[in-house]
Design a protein around this motif. Structure first.
Motif, PDB file in Angstrom:
ATOM      1  N   ARG A  17      -6.427  -0.420  -3.872  1.00 49.44           N
ATOM      2  CA  ARG A  17      -7.377   0.263  -2.986  1.00 49.44           C
ATOM      3  C   ARG A  17      -7.725  -0.544  -1.751  1.00 49.44           C
ATOM      4  O   ARG A  17      -7.967   0.021  -0.693  1.00 49.44           O
ATOM      5  CB  ARG A  17      -8.670   0.561  -3.741  1.00 49.44           C
ATOM      6  CG  ARG A  17      -8.493   1.626  -4.758  1.00 49.44           C
ATOM      7  CD  ARG A  17      -9.818   2.064  -5.284  1.00 49.44           C
ATOM      8  NE  ARG A  17      -9.577   3.120  -6.260  1.00 49.44           N
ATOM      9  CZ  ARG A  17     -10.475   3.632  -7.010  1.00 49.44           C
ATOM     10  NH1 ARG A  17     -11.710   3.212  -6.921  1.00 49.44           N
ATOM     11  NH2 ARG A  17     -10.168   4.578  -7.860  1.00 49.44           N
ATOM     12  N   ARG A  43      -4.164   0.952   0.781  1.00 46.07           N
ATOM     13  CA  ARG A  43      -4.850   1.976   1.588  1.00 46.07           C
ATOM     14  C   ARG A  43      -3.849   2.936   2.208  1.00 46.07           C
ATOM     15  O   ARG A  43      -4.091   4.146   2.272  1.00 46.07           O
ATOM     16  CB  ARG A  43      -5.707   1.313   2.662  1.00 46.07           C
ATOM     17  CG  ARG A  43      -6.938   0.623   2.089  1.00 46.07           C
ATOM     18  CD  ARG A  43      -7.929   0.200   3.156  1.00 46.07           C
ATOM     19  NE  ARG A  43      -7.338  -0.514   4.278  1.00 46.07           N
ATOM     20  CZ  ARG A  43      -7.131  -1.820   4.333  1.00 46.07           C
ATOM     21  NH1 ARG A  43      -7.460  -2.574   3.305  1.00 46.07           N
ATOM     22  NH2 ARG A  43      -6.594  -2.382   5.386  1.00 46.07           N
ATOM     23  N   ARG A  70      -2.553   5.189  -0.565  1.00 44.87           N
ATOM     24  CA  ARG A  70      -3.602   6.129  -0.954  1.00 44.87           C
ATOM     25  C   ARG A  70      -3.704   7.258   0.070  1.00 44.87           C
ATOM     26  O   ARG A  70      -3.819   8.422  -0.284  1.00 44.87           O
ATOM     27  CB  ARG A  70      -4.948   5.400  -1.087  1.00 44.87           C
ATOM     28  CG  ARG A  70      -6.134   6.256  -1.448  1.00 44.87           C
ATOM     29  CD  ARG A  70      -6.151   6.842  -2.852  1.00 44.87           C
ATOM     30  NE  ARG A  70      -5.510   6.029  -3.836  1.00 44.87           N
ATOM     31  CZ  ARG A  70      -4.648   6.497  -4.756  1.00 44.87           C
ATOM     32  NH1 ARG A  70      -4.336   7.743  -4.810  1.00 44.87           N
ATOM     33  NH2 ARG A  70      -4.097   5.691  -5.628  1.00 44.87           N
TER      34      ARG A  70
END
Length: 182
Positions: free
Chosen positions: A44, A50, A53
């Motif tokens: 995360r 990131r 994601r």
């Protein structure tokens, strides 16, 4: 090798002892906290995490290994070209706007005259809002881009002068974290 809690201990022990004038943490402790998050939860907090994601969110998926490679690659390209590009451009325009507003308030006369020549009678904030929209939409004409480059050069020159004149302030500016998180 770092012990898992070394960064936490360091940050907690020193952040209150070495607070800035406004009572906030110094940038080094923010950086250490960010590093700790990246080490503890790379899925995360790391740049790769990131990015992955963001791509998976576009696909409505949770696991990159369960998405066909072609679908993932198409979504990644779209994410880079649209979402990430827009976010970075908006951050850059925000930073430029802050720099130019500060320059307009207390900058040297030669740079203020240069800004006036670039934007005769035009408000900086209004121009930057219009420019940001046109750049984001891909319809900025060469004249707008030339003015934008000129204003950016004014801001860079002013930052350079301040760093050269005041080594302490210049060092603070140089150690500020980038607007882009790696």
């Amino acid at each position: 090798m770092l012990r898992p809690n070394v960064l936490t201990e360091s940050s907690q022990n020193h952040s209150t002892a070495v607070s800035g004038a406004a009572g906030g943490k110094r940038p080094i402790f923010d950086t250490l906290d960010d590093l700790q998050r990246r080490l503890e939860d790379p899925g995360r907090a790391s740049a790769a995490g990131r990015l992955t994601r963001g791509i998976l969110d576009q696909l409505g998926a949770r696991d990159p290994l369960k998405v066909p490679a072609r679908d993932f690659n198409v979504a990644a390209e779209k994410y880079y070209r649209e979402e990430l590009r827009s976010r970075h451009l908006m951050e850059a325009f925000e930073a430029l706007s802050k720099d130019l507003e500060a320059l307009a308030k207390s900058g040297p006369r030669d740079l203020l005259r240069a800004m006036e020549a670039i934007l005769p009678g035009d408000a900086i904030a209004g121009f930057l809002r219009r420019a940001c929209l046109e750049v984001l939409e891909g319809r900025a004409d060469p004249s707008l881009l030339q003015r934008l480059i000129g204003l950016t050069l004014c801001a860079v020159e002013w930052d350079s002068r301040r760093a050269t004149r005041d080594p302490v302030q210049g060092a603070k500016n140089a150690s500020s974290p980038s607007i882009h998180r790696a």
